[in-house]
Design a protein around this motif. Structure first.
Motif, PDB file in Angstrom:
ATOM      1  N   TYR A 278     -42.896 -90.029   1.698  1.00  0.00           N
ATOM      2  CA  TYR A 278     -41.570 -89.412   1.577  1.00  0.00           C
ATOM      3  C   TYR A 278     -40.571 -90.351   0.909  1.00  0.00           C
ATOM      4  CZ  TYR A 278     -43.109 -85.576   4.549  1.00  0.00           C
ATOM      5  OH  TYR A 278     -43.776 -84.483   5.057  1.00  0.00           O
ATOM      6  N   HIS A 279     -40.990 -91.586   0.589  1.00  0.00           N
ATOM      7  CA  HIS A 279     -40.111 -92.554  -0.063  1.00  0.00           C
ATOM      8  C   HIS A 279     -40.796 -93.121  -1.313  1.00  0.00           C
ATOM      9  CE1 HIS A 279     -38.852 -92.439   4.180  1.00  0.00           C
ATOM     10  NE2 HIS A 279     -37.640 -92.634   3.709  1.00  0.00           N
ATOM     11  N   PRO A 280     -40.973 -92.283  -2.345  1.00  0.00           N
ATOM     12  CA  PRO A 280     -41.613 -92.788  -3.570  1.00  0.00           C
ATOM     13  C   PRO A 280     -40.743 -93.803  -4.298  1.00  0.00           C
ATOM     14  CG  PRO A 280     -40.828 -90.540  -3.875  1.00  0.00           C
ATOM     15  CD  PRO A 280     -40.630 -90.865  -2.431  1.00  0.00           C
ATOM     16  N   THR A 281     -41.407 -94.671  -5.026  1.00  0.00           N
ATOM     17  CA  THR A 281     -40.762 -95.741  -5.788  1.00  0.00           C
ATOM     18  C   THR A 281     -41.374 -95.776  -7.176  1.00  0.00           C
ATOM     19  OG1 THR A 281     -40.408 -97.068  -3.798  1.00  0.00           O
ATOM     20  CG2 THR A 281     -40.342 -98.234  -5.885  1.00  0.00           C
ATOM     21  N   GLU A 282     -40.570 -96.112  -8.156  1.00  0.00           N
ATOM     22  CA  GLU A 282     -41.077 -96.270  -9.514  1.00  0.00           C
ATOM     23  C   GLU A 282     -40.665 -97.636 -10.051  1.00  0.00           C
ATOM     24  OE1 GLU A 282     -41.972 -93.090 -12.723  1.00  0.00           O
ATOM     25  OE2 GLU A 282     -39.836 -93.565 -12.876  1.00  0.00           O
ATOM     26  N   PHE A 283     -41.654 -98.404 -10.501  1.00  0.00           N
ATOM     27  CA  PHE A 283     -41.386 -99.680 -11.151  1.00  0.00           C
ATOM     28  C   PHE A 283     -41.379 -99.457 -12.658  1.00  0.00           C
ATOM     29  CE2 PHE A 283     -42.819-101.224  -7.034  1.00  0.00           C
ATOM     30  CZ  PHE A 283     -41.934-102.273  -6.807  1.00  0.00           C
ATOM     31  N   HIS A 284     -40.269 -99.811 -13.299  1.00  0.00           N
ATOM     32  CA  HIS A 284     -40.122 -99.649 -14.735  1.00  0.00           C
ATOM     33  C   HIS A 284     -40.603-100.926 -15.422  1.00  0.00           C
ATOM     34  CE1 HIS A 284     -37.710 -96.273 -13.442  1.00  0.00           C
ATOM     35  NE2 HIS A 284     -36.930 -97.106 -12.772  1.00  0.00           N
TER      36      HIS A 284
ATOM     37  N   HIS B 278     -49.362-107.459 -25.441  1.00  0.00           N
ATOM     38  CA  HIS B 278     -49.559-106.988 -24.069  1.00  0.00           C
ATOM     39  C   HIS B 278     -48.824-107.855 -23.053  1.00  0.00           C
ATOM     40  CE1 HIS B 278     -53.273-104.192 -24.658  1.00  0.00           C
ATOM     41  NE2 HIS B 278     -52.467-104.179 -25.716  1.00  0.00           N
ATOM     42  N   LEU B 279     -47.862-108.649 -23.497  1.00  0.00           N
ATOM     43  CA  LEU B 279     -47.060-109.459 -22.580  1.00  0.00           C
ATOM     44  C   LEU B 279     -46.092-108.552 -21.832  1.00  0.00           C
ATOM     45  CD1 LEU B 279     -46.129-112.570 -21.933  1.00  0.00           C
ATOM     46  CD2 LEU B 279     -44.173-111.914 -23.332  1.00  0.00           C
ATOM     47  N   CYS B 280     -46.099-108.637 -20.501  1.00  0.00           N
ATOM     48  CA  CYS B 280     -45.129-107.886 -19.701  1.00  0.00           C
ATOM     49  C   CYS B 280     -43.842-108.692 -19.618  1.00  0.00           C
ATOM     50  CB  CYS B 280     -45.680-107.613 -18.300  1.00  0.00           C
ATOM     51  SG  CYS B 280     -44.547-106.629 -17.276  1.00  0.00           S
ATOM     52  N   HIS B 281     -42.756-108.162 -20.184  1.00  0.00           N
ATOM     53  CA  HIS B 281     -41.496-108.880 -20.221  1.00  0.00           C
ATOM     54  C   HIS B 281     -40.765-108.845 -18.883  1.00  0.00           C
ATOM     55  CE1 HIS B 281     -41.079-109.599 -24.668  1.00  0.00           C
ATOM     56  NE2 HIS B 281     -42.092-108.742 -24.639  1.00  0.00           N
ATOM     57  N   GLY B 282     -41.019-107.834 -18.058  1.00  0.00           N
ATOM     58  CA  GLY B 282     -40.344-107.758 -16.773  1.00  0.00           C
ATOM     59  C   GLY B 282     -40.328-106.340 -16.238  1.00  0.00           C
ATOM     60  N   PHE B 283     -39.652-106.172 -15.117  1.00  0.00           N
ATOM     61  CA  PHE B 283     -39.596-104.859 -14.482  1.00  0.00           C
ATOM     62  C   PHE B 283     -38.340-104.742 -13.632  1.00  0.00           C
ATOM     63  CE2 PHE B 283     -41.762-107.597 -11.442  1.00  0.00           C
ATOM     64  CZ  PHE B 283     -41.141-107.273 -10.240  1.00  0.00           C
ATOM     65  N   THR B 284     -37.974-103.522 -13.333  1.00  0.00           N
ATOM     66  CA  THR B 284     -37.003-103.177 -12.300  1.00  0.00           C
ATOM     67  C   THR B 284     -37.598-102.004 -11.518  1.00  0.00           C
ATOM     68  OG1 THR B 284     -35.832-101.716 -13.845  1.00  0.00           O
ATOM     69  CG2 THR B 284     -34.970-103.964 -13.580  1.00  0.00           C
ATOM     70  N   ASP B 285     -36.939-101.559 -10.478  1.00  0.00           N
ATOM     71  CA  ASP B 285     -37.495-100.463  -9.685  1.00  0.00           C
ATOM     72  C   ASP B 285     -36.425 -99.435  -9.355  1.00  0.00           C
ATOM     73  OD1 ASP B 285     -36.628-100.677  -6.551  1.00  0.00           O
ATOM     74  OD2 ASP B 285     -36.641-102.645  -7.501  1.00  0.00           O
ATOM     75  N   SER B 286     -36.862 -98.229  -9.092  1.00  0.00           N
ATOM     76  CA  SER B 286     -35.974 -97.140  -8.690  1.00  0.00           C
ATOM     77  C   SER B 286     -36.524 -96.470  -7.444  1.00  0.00           C
ATOM     78  CB  SER B 286     -35.841 -96.090  -9.799  1.00  0.00           C
ATOM     79  OG  SER B 286     -35.116 -96.576 -10.895  1.00  0.00           O
ATOM     80  N   GLU B 287     -35.623 -96.142  -6.554  1.00  0.00           N
ATOM     81  CA  GLU B 287     -35.965 -95.344  -5.372  1.00  0.00           C
ATOM     82  C   GLU B 287     -35.873 -93.880  -5.758  1.00  0.00           C
ATOM     83  OE1 GLU B 287     -34.489 -95.135  -0.701  1.00  0.00           O
ATOM     84  OE2 GLU B 287     -33.103 -95.711  -2.305  1.00  0.00           O
ATOM     85  N   LEU B 288     -36.914 -93.097  -5.496  1.00  0.00           N
ATOM     86  CA  LEU B 288     -36.976 -91.707  -5.925  1.00  0.00           C
ATOM     87  C   LEU B 288     -36.999 -90.761  -4.738  1.00  0.00           C
ATOM     88  CD1 LEU B 288     -39.687 -92.008  -8.733  1.00  0.00           C
ATOM     89  CD2 LEU B 288     -37.205 -92.195  -8.967  1.00  0.00           C
ATOM     90  N   ARG B 289     -36.718 -89.512  -5.039  1.00  0.00           N
ATOM     91  CA  ARG B 289     -36.853 -88.457  -4.043  1.00  0.00           C
ATOM     92  C   ARG B 289     -38.238 -87.842  -4.160  1.00  0.00           C
ATOM     93  NH1 ARG B 289     -34.114 -82.511  -3.811  1.00  0.00           N
ATOM     94  NH2 ARG B 289     -34.006 -82.271  -1.537  1.00  0.00           N
ATOM     95  N   ARG B 290     -38.878 -87.550  -3.033  1.00  0.00           N
ATOM     96  CA  ARG B 290     -40.211 -86.961  -3.092  1.00  0.00           C
ATOM     97  C   ARG B 290     -40.132 -85.617  -3.797  1.00  0.00           C
ATOM     98  NH1 ARG B 290     -44.801 -86.046   1.663  1.00  0.00           N
ATOM     99  NH2 ARG B 290     -46.265 -84.948   0.305  1.00  0.00           N
TER     100      ARG B 290
END
Length: 367
Positions: free
Chosen positions: A142-148, A156-168
């Motif tokens: 019930y508490h999905p999350t998305e990492f951007h 293929h170097l990953c420069h970084g990420f942030t995250d968002s709290e989503l609604r199910r």
């Protein structure tokens, strides 16, 4: 004739309030101030005193295992976290508490965040970027999350990420909809524009110092609005890819799709139908920092060819790092200025709605 190692000399004062913590250290003076003994190896530790601020410190202050009662666990725990082991599995192997493993994972995440900020490419971007979201959850579904994630298309170097709290969202039975409504009435609803805000924050970090950007994304409606916030970009090319396109190496988002697979493959907390899911978004971010550094600086681009790492392909470093080398020297937040958004990860300020108490990182001396 056997060669002996030179005695350790502190490179700077570890006291953040001292002027010789960040500034030039050519005129810095320190003195040796005896030894102390401890239970873990090395047992005899040299102590020092800064002649400017009078703070005492030791050789151990500059190691990643600073203030750890079992410093020998840090490296093997890092390997097992990357090998898809859960906290309790690791705790059983080493006969320690799961909270001990949780604390080590948090320390590893903080260290890797500083390490990546120190080495990541800055200035003009030299390759197109791919940007996409990795969907997971915290505490319950019930508490999905998305990492951007922002990944270099060629290196293929990953420069970084942030995250968002989503609604199910998605298909739910009537009982599940009622449960979602009860939880939202008690804990509140996630911010609907979180994706736009967090993607904009990630792009601001990654493109700082660059005037142009070539970006590949899927057809998410929030991405154009996040790009519109990047006023410093004078040249912008935004290409969208259908989410139904075959996820092969010919797909412009292949680098991101492959990194998503590695996250699922290497992290027990992101397996489908797992019982090792992250209870806090903060913990998931810390484990992702460790995986990001391993993927960028340790893992070969091709497992079969054992060739250059993504960081080497991007021109960030000339040789492959090992986890032991990465964890050998402590990084200090007072010397490596994190972007404000990533500093929230370091100080553990990411909240979880189901757990109102935020376990911040506020220790005076520990890393």
């Amino acid at each position: 004739m056997s060669a002996t190692a030179a005695p350790f000399a502190p490179p700077w004062c570890p006291n953040p309030a001292c002027s010789f913590h960040r500034g030039p250290t050519a005129s810095w003076r320190w003195v040796r101030a005896g030894f102390f003994r401890r239970a873990a190896a090395p047992h005899r530790i040299q102590r020092f005193q800064c002649r400017h601020c009078r703070r005492h410190f030791s050789e151990q202050t500059f190691r990643t295992t600073y203030w750890l009662k079992q410093p020998e666990l840090l490296l093997p725990v890092a390997h097992r976290l990357l090998g898809c082991s859960g906290f309790r599995q690791i705790a059983r192997e080493f006969a320690v508490s799961p909270q001990t493993v949780l604390g080590l994972a948090a320390r590893l995440g903080r260290h890797c965040l500083l390490f990546h900020e120190e080495l990541r490419p800055k200035g003009e971007l030299t390759e197109p970027l791919g940007l996409d979201g990795f969907r997971t959850f915290e505490w319950s579904q019930y508490h999905p999350t998305e990492f951007h994630l922002a990944v270099g298309q060629h290196s293929h170097l990953c420069h970084g990420f942030t995250d968002s709290e989503l609604r199910r969202s998605g298909s739910m039975r009537a009982r599940q909809r009622r449960q979602r409504a009860r939880l939202e009435a008690r804990r509140g609803r996630p911010e609907p524009r979180s994706t736009e805000r967090e993607v904009a924050a990630l792009l601001a970090i990654v493109t700082a110092g660059s005037r142009s950007l070539v970006l590949h994304t899927d057809e998410h409606a929030d991405y154009p609005r996040a790009l519109a916030r990047q006023r410093h970009l004078t040249r912008l090319e935004h290409h969208t890819v259908s989410s139904r396109a075959a996820r092969t190496s010919r797909n412009p988002l292949w680098a991101l799709n492959l990194f998503d697979l590695l996250i699922r493959h290497s992290g027990a907390n992101h397996k489908r139908e797992t019982i090792a899911f992250s209870k806090r978004r903060q913990s998931a971010a810390e484990r992702l920092c460790l995986l990001l550094v391993w993927r960028n600086y340790v893992k070969s681009f091709s497992e079969r060819k054992r060739d250059a790492t993504p960081a080497m392909r991007a021109g960030v470093c000339r040789q492959r790092w090992s986890l032991a080398r990465i964890l050998a020297e402590r990084r200090f937040p007072g010397r490596i200025a994190l972007p404000a958004r990533w500093a929230r990860y370091y100080w553990r300020l990411t909240p979880t709605r189901a757990l109102p108490r935020v376990r911040t990182h506020a220790l005076r001396y520990a890393a």
